[in-house]
Enzyme design. Structure first.
Site, PDB file in Angstrom:
ATOM      1  N   LEU A 267      34.126  68.643  24.336  1.00  0.00           N
ATOM      2  CA  LEU A 267      34.532  69.903  24.961  1.00  0.00           C
ATOM      3  C   LEU A 267      33.281  70.757  25.133  1.00  0.00           C
ATOM      4  O   LEU A 267      32.778  71.324  24.171  1.00  0.00           O
ATOM      5  CB  LEU A 267      35.541  70.639  24.083  1.00  0.00           C
ATOM      6  CG  LEU A 267      36.763  69.818  23.653  1.00  0.00           C
ATOM      7  CD1 LEU A 267      37.668  70.659  22.779  1.00  0.00           C
ATOM      8  CD2 LEU A 267      37.509  69.317  24.872  1.00  0.00           C
ATOM      9  N   ASP A 309      34.543  68.971  18.027  1.00  0.00           N
ATOM     10  CA  ASP A 309      35.112  69.133  19.374  1.00  0.00           C
ATOM     11  C   ASP A 309      34.993  67.827  20.144  1.00  0.00           C
ATOM     12  O   ASP A 309      34.825  67.823  21.355  1.00  0.00           O
ATOM     13  CB  ASP A 309      34.402  70.275  20.111  1.00  0.00           C
ATOM     14  CG  ASP A 309      32.908  70.032  20.230  1.00  0.00           C
ATOM     15  OD1 ASP A 309      32.408  69.091  19.589  1.00  0.00           O
ATOM     16  OD2 ASP A 309      32.232  70.777  20.969  1.00  0.00           O
TER      17      ASP A 309
END
Ligand code: C2E
Ligand code: CA
Ligand code: CA
Length: 661
Positions: A267, A309
């Site tokens: 991300l 992430d």
């Protein structure tokens, strides 16, 4: 009815009762043939001893009828003994059986007693013997059916005892007493046996429940150990276990292409969200991301959270190039939808790297490494989106590892030098600074571009030593320039996030005779994204020296107005990629215009990079930009040419450009 309930076991727990009934039924089914065999054989012998003595209907028809009935019951038993019964049907069947046994008992007793008047003393004793032995045999067969056994005992023994006691024949009375006593003992044994049987069933149920509970706990434990607590997705451990499980059967086969691919998703910009809005908000975003991934899961696709992430994908079956790209688009689309949370809204962009089995690798480690390579490729070259590891990447990896090898052995002092490119103020018509750009001429590889070797140096931790040498050389060159000309030096993101490296930068700066206030340190937003807090501390330390900070390559990543004005930044350098079409494309013009205005509002200098043509320079001036850098104003030149090219004959070409306005 309450008596029936009590003795048929209605007081006990429903689960135990059900199981008890099943066990009773199972045990009884095994005894059925014996029960009827005892009845038939004993009945036939009594019928034979009374044949010709008693009337035909008693010595032939009645026993034949009873035996036929028994044979019929055995036939029913043969037919239905394997049938699975529901709980209700089983209860019904047991009830019917009890009343059936009562009926059969009554019929046989009635028949036996009605024979009594016809025989001699032997035949009468035979009847008594027949009734006593048969009932004992039947009670044994009914051991597991307490109520039925007691009922039968009562039905046979009570009339038996009363009948023979009433004959006043001492022998028969004695037999009645004997049989009554034996029956009492039998009933006691039956009760004890039945209690043990019930306890056994109960303990089996408890054992099974305990086993089921142990299994449930161990399943729970397994599930939790393999789940990510925040998103509820499978975790890293599970991802690698699943991957191994998929790979092992494939590895044995003679190359089975197109059957398995793995992906890693990052991300982009999540760390910045975390830094800016706090971890609680970051967690909420991750939970929502996990939900969106979970909604995409199919039998062909599994998703796991494998890092802060980072998410891992296992794709089974549909792994052709086109299919993976489509999948990547679908996932990116889902994750990049705005996050509207109660605390505020956020946006994320996503990069995905895929590695195909067996093209990209045949082991878990190889596939994961290659998927990461593709991911980094997506992040650095495409600014997001999906990249599938390809043979070209393979060649590149080999090339990069060769570069790494040479860089490790390189003599920086001799092989690495700097070129300098002017940064020109078109309003004042003078050079305001030179940007130092690294150059490496390797004895083995020849000239290697900084865009290639700087990332390699960053990856293998050589960057800090490299930065130190470069900074010293840059400041050395700047010593001879006019005081008003600044030096712009590129720092790596890694230099900012490592306190040791930052100390080296500060020490090198202080050791030089160039005043720190003449230095601009250029940093890219990567450093800010990685660790906002630490980047801030580092920038503050550099500012304290008196140096200024430029935010490089602005517009290519995730920098927002927010991060710019929260950091001590003096200049913003707009990336050259916006400039190529600036004289033709309204979108590029709109973006640059907004950045220029932002800088004016925040009191920052805006430097436009990559200006190559006069048309571009003119368009930029119209948008309000004044400070520019690019081939139009001068290419990077070696340190010893700076003076001749730009200082002694200051900007002849450039002057022509700006005076043309
Ligand atoms: P950068 O910091 O954005 O540097 C500007 C790049 O654009 C330089 O490429 C420069 O030669 C090039 N350039 C300048 N004007 C024009 C133009 O008009 N048209 C085009 N097409 N290009 C132009 P270079 O020297 O190859 O450096 C590439 C990148 O390598 C730099 O991008 C920077 O990120 C990195 N780099 C270079 N030197 C250093 C260094 O000393 N330290 C660190 N950490 N990174 C460096
Ligand atoms: Ca730069
Ligand atoms: Ca730049």
């Amino acid at each position: 009815m309450s008596f029936f309930k009590r003795w048929s076991g209605s007081r006990i727990a429903p689960a135990v009762r059900l199981e008890l009934r099943r066990s009773q039924y199972r045990a009884f089914l095994q005894q059925v043939p014996l029960l009827y065999a005892v009845l038939i054989v004993n009945t036939v012998t009594v019928a034979i001893t009374h044949f010709g003595v008693a009337p035909v209907y008693l010595s032939v028809y009645a026993p034949a009828l009873l035996c036929l009935f028994c044979i019929g019951r055995v036939a029913v038993w043969l037919h239905s003994r394997r049938r699975m019964l529901s709980d209700e049907a089983l209860a019904r069947r047991l009830r019917t059986m009890v009343w059936m046994i009562a009926g059969i008992g009554t019929a046989f007793v009635a028949w036996a007693l009605s024979l009594y008047p016809y025989g001699d003393a032997y035949a009468r004793s035979h009847v008594a013997f027949y009734m006593a032995m048969t009932v004992i045999g039947c009670i044994f067969c009914l051991m597991h059916m307490r109520f039925a056994a007691l009922l039968l005992t009562t039905i046979v023994i009570v009339p038996f005892a009363l009948f023979f006691a009433s004959t006043h024949n001492p022998v028969l009375v004695a037999i009645a007493v004997n049989v009554l006593l034996v029956a009492v003992v039998m009933v006691l044994i039956l009760l004890i046996y039945y209690r043990d049987f019930r306890n056994l069933v109960e303990s089996q149920i408890q054992l099974r429940a305990k086993h089921a509970e142990t299994q449930r706990l161990s399943d729970d434990n397994f599930r939790l150990a393999n789940l990510d607590a925040l998103t509820g997705l499978p975790n890293r451990r599970r991802f690698f276990a699943d991957l191994d499980q998929h790979l092992v059967p494939l590895q044995g086969q003679a190359r089975a292409p197109g059957s398995l691919a793995i992906g890693v998703v990052d991300l982009d910009g999540f760390k910045r969200i975390n830094d800016l809005y706090g971890h609680a908000f970051g967690d909420r975003v991750l939970i929502e991301t996990g939900r969106r991934f979970a909604a995409q899961v199919t039998p062909q696709l599994s998703v796991a959270r494998i890092g802060g992430d980072e998410f891992g994908l296992i794709v089974v079956g549909a792994t052709a190039y086109r299919q993976l790209l489509d999948l990547g688009d679908r996932l990116c689309g889902a994750i990049e939808r705005p996050y509207a949370l109660p605390e505020g809204s956020a946006r994320l962009s996503t990069s995905i790297g895929f590695a195909n089995f067996p093209e990209a690798g045949e082991t878990t480690t190889q596939l994961v490494e290659r998927a990461y390579y593709a991911l980094h490729f997506a992040q650095s070259h495409r600014r997001g989106g999906t990249v599938i590891f390809s043979p070209e990447h393979e060649t590149q990896i080999r090339h990069l590892s060769r570069i790494e090898e040479c860089l490790r052995r390189a003599d920086y002092e001799r092989e690495i030098s700097l070129h300098f490119q002017p940064i020109y103020d078109t309003a004042l018509r003078e050079i305001m600074a030179f940007e130092a750009l690294a150059r490496w001429t390797s004895p083995e590889l020849g000239v290697v571009a900084p865009s290639v070797f700087v990332p390699v140096a960053e990856r293998c931790d050589l960057i800090h030593a490299l930065t130190e040498v470069l900074l010293r050389k840059a400041l050395d060159a700047a010593r001879n320039w006019p005081e008003v000309v600044r030096i712009s030096f590129n720092l790596s993101a890694r230099d900012l996030t490592s306190p040791g490296a930052l100390d080296r930068v500060i020490r090198t700066t202080l050791a030089s005779s160039v005043a720190p206030h003449r230095i601009d340190f250029e940093i890219t937003e990567t450093a800010l994204i990685q660790d906002f807090g630490q980047a801030r501390t580092a920038l503050d330390a550099l500012k304290k020296l008196g140096a200024r900070i430029s935010l490089d390559d602005f517009g290519t990543g995730f920098s927002s107005l927010n991060s710019v004005h929260r950091l001590p930044i003096d200049k913003v350098k707009v990336d050259g990629s916006f400039i190529a079409g600036i004289d033709r494309e309204p979108t590029a013009r709109a973006i640059v215009k907004s950045i220029v205005e932002l800088c004016q509002n925040l009191g920052m200098t805006c430097v436009i990079e990559g200006v190559e043509t006069r048309a571009q320079a003119d368009a930029l001036r119209e948008l309000g930009a004044t400070v520019m850098q690019g081939h139009l104003f001068g290419k990077p030149v070696a340190a010893n040419q700076v003076f001749d090219t730009y200082v002694r004959e200051p900007m002849r070409r450039v002057s022509r450009t700006s005076s043309s306005r």
